[in-house]
Design an enzyme around this catalytic site. Structure first.
Site, mmCIF file in Angstrom:
data_model
loop_
_atom_site.group_PDB
_atom_site.id
_atom_site.type_symbol
_atom_site.label_atom_id
_atom_site.label_comp_id
_atom_site.label_asym_id
_atom_site.label_seq_id
_atom_site.Cartn_x
_atom_site.Cartn_y
_atom_site.Cartn_z
ATOM 1 N N CYS A 4 0.845 -1.202 0.000
ATOM 2 C CA CYS A 4 0.000 0.000 0.000
ATOM 3 C C CYS A 4 0.878 1.248 0.000
ATOM 4 C CB CYS A 4 -0.920 -0.009 1.224
ATOM 5 S SG CYS A 4 -1.812 1.530 1.437
ATOM 6 N N CYS A 7 0.431 3.421 3.089
ATOM 7 C CA CYS A 7 1.105 2.842 4.263
ATOM 8 C C CYS A 7 2.607 3.137 4.194
ATOM 9 C CB CYS A 7 0.843 1.339 4.353
ATOM 10 S SG CYS A 7 -0.821 0.931 4.944
ATOM 11 N N HIS A 46 -4.553 0.933 8.364
ATOM 12 C CA HIS A 46 -5.005 0.650 6.998
ATOM 13 C C HIS A 46 -6.492 0.303 6.994
ATOM 14 C CE1 HIS A 46 -4.538 -0.424 2.740
ATOM 15 N NE2 HIS A 46 -5.483 -1.310 3.013
ATOM 16 N N HIS A 98 -6.463 2.694 0.143
ATOM 17 C CA HIS A 98 -6.299 3.038 1.556
ATOM 18 C C HIS A 98 -7.178 4.266 1.751
ATOM 19 C CE1 HIS A 98 -3.391 3.595 5.185
ATOM 20 N NE2 HIS A 98 -4.273 4.582 5.266
ATOM 21 N N HIS A 100 -8.911 7.547 2.074
ATOM 22 C CA HIS A 100 -8.383 8.919 2.079
ATOM 23 C C HIS A 100 -9.494 9.890 1.751
ATOM 24 C CE1 HIS A 100 -7.792 7.095 -1.894
ATOM 25 N NE2 HIS A 100 -8.007 8.294 -2.416
ATOM 26 N N HIS A 102 -10.085 13.522 0.164
ATOM 27 C CA HIS A 102 -9.541 14.646 -0.588
ATOM 28 C C HIS A 102 -10.132 15.926 0.003
ATOM 29 C CE1 HIS A 102 -8.245 12.227 -4.212
ATOM 30 N NE2 HIS A 102 -9.153 11.405 -3.735
HETATM 31 P P1 AMP Z 1 -8.276 8.269 -5.486
HETATM 32 O O1 AMP Z 1 -8.302 8.316 -6.984
HETATM 33 O O2 AMP Z 1 -9.501 8.825 -4.828
HETATM 34 O O3 AMP Z 1 -7.924 6.886 -4.990
HETATM 35 O O4 AMP Z 1 -7.128 9.259 -5.039
HETATM 36 C C1 AMP Z 1 -5.792 8.892 -4.912
HETATM 37 C C2 AMP Z 1 -5.012 10.162 -4.918
HETATM 38 O O5 AMP Z 1 -3.714 9.879 -4.439
HETATM 39 C C3 AMP Z 1 -4.847 10.786 -6.300
HETATM 40 O O6 AMP Z 1 -5.396 12.102 -6.297
HETATM 41 C C4 AMP Z 1 -3.338 10.789 -6.506
HETATM 42 O O7 AMP Z 1 -2.881 11.935 -7.202
HETATM 43 C C5 AMP Z 1 -2.825 10.735 -5.088
HETATM 44 N N1 AMP Z 1 -1.497 10.166 -4.916
HETATM 45 C C6 AMP Z 1 -1.043 8.977 -5.404
HETATM 46 N N2 AMP Z 1 0.241 8.777 -5.014
HETATM 47 C C7 AMP Z 1 0.586 9.849 -4.260
HETATM 48 C C8 AMP Z 1 1.781 10.229 -3.579
HETATM 49 N N3 AMP Z 1 2.882 9.455 -3.577
HETATM 50 N N4 AMP Z 1 1.793 11.406 -2.919
HETATM 51 C C9 AMP Z 1 0.696 12.188 -2.901
HETATM 52 N N5 AMP Z 1 -0.460 11.885 -3.519
HETATM 53 C C10 AMP Z 1 -0.515 10.733 -4.198
#
Ligand code: AMP
Length: 114
Positions: A4, A7, A46, A98, A100, A102
C-alpha cells in the site's frame, strides 16, 4: 499493508509533502493537484475505503472529521470554503486502496459532481 503506497508514506518509506500529522492521522499534499489546494487526509491504520468503515474503526473517522477544520484553518481555506471527497471502488474511481479524504479548495469548484 506491504503493497500500500499510503502505508509506505506513513512509514516514511515514500516521501510526502506533509501538512499535518498526529498519532492517528496524516495529511499531505496530493501529488497531482486538481485544485490550488488539494490535500489528502488518511488514517494511519489501513482501512480499505469508506466501504470498510465499521464500529470498530469509527473512532479514527471521527478524529479525521474533527481535525479537518483545524487543518483548514492552518491552510487558510476555512472562510472561502472547501470540498471533502472520498472515492470507493471502480465506479467511484478509487485508485489508492487506503481510505483517504480529498480536501479541495482555493477556487470555486465545479458544480457537477458526476
Ligand atoms: P483516489 O483516486 O480517490 O484513490 O485518489 C488517490 C489520490 O492519491 C490521487 O489524487 C493521486 O494523485 C494521489 N497520490 C497517489 N500517489 C501519491 C503520492 N505518492 N503522494 C501524494 N499523492 C498521491
Amino acid at each position: 499493508m506491504n503493497d500500500c503506497i499510503f502505508c509506505k508514506i506513513i512509514a516514511g518509506d515514500i516521501p510526502s509533502n506533509k501538512v499535518y500529522e498526529d498519532d492517528k492521522i496524516l495529511c499531505f499534499r496530493d501529488i497531482a493537484p486538481m485544485a490550488p489546494v488539494h490535500l489528502l487526509v488518511i488514517p494511519k491504520v489501513h482501512i480499505c475505503s469508506a466501504d470498510c468503515i465499521t464500529e470498530e474503526n469509527a473512532d479514527v473517522i471521527a478524529h479525521i472529521f474533527t481535525t479537518i477544520p483545524k487543518i483548514a484553518k492552518q491552510e487558510g481555506i476555512s472562510e472561502d470554503g472547501y470540498r471533502i471527497i472520498t472515492n470507493h471502488g471502480t465506479n467511484g474511481r478509487q485508485s489508492v486502496k487506503h481510505l483517504h479524504f480529498h480536501i479541495l479548495a482555493g477556487k470555486l469548484l465545479p458544480e457537477n459532481m458526476g
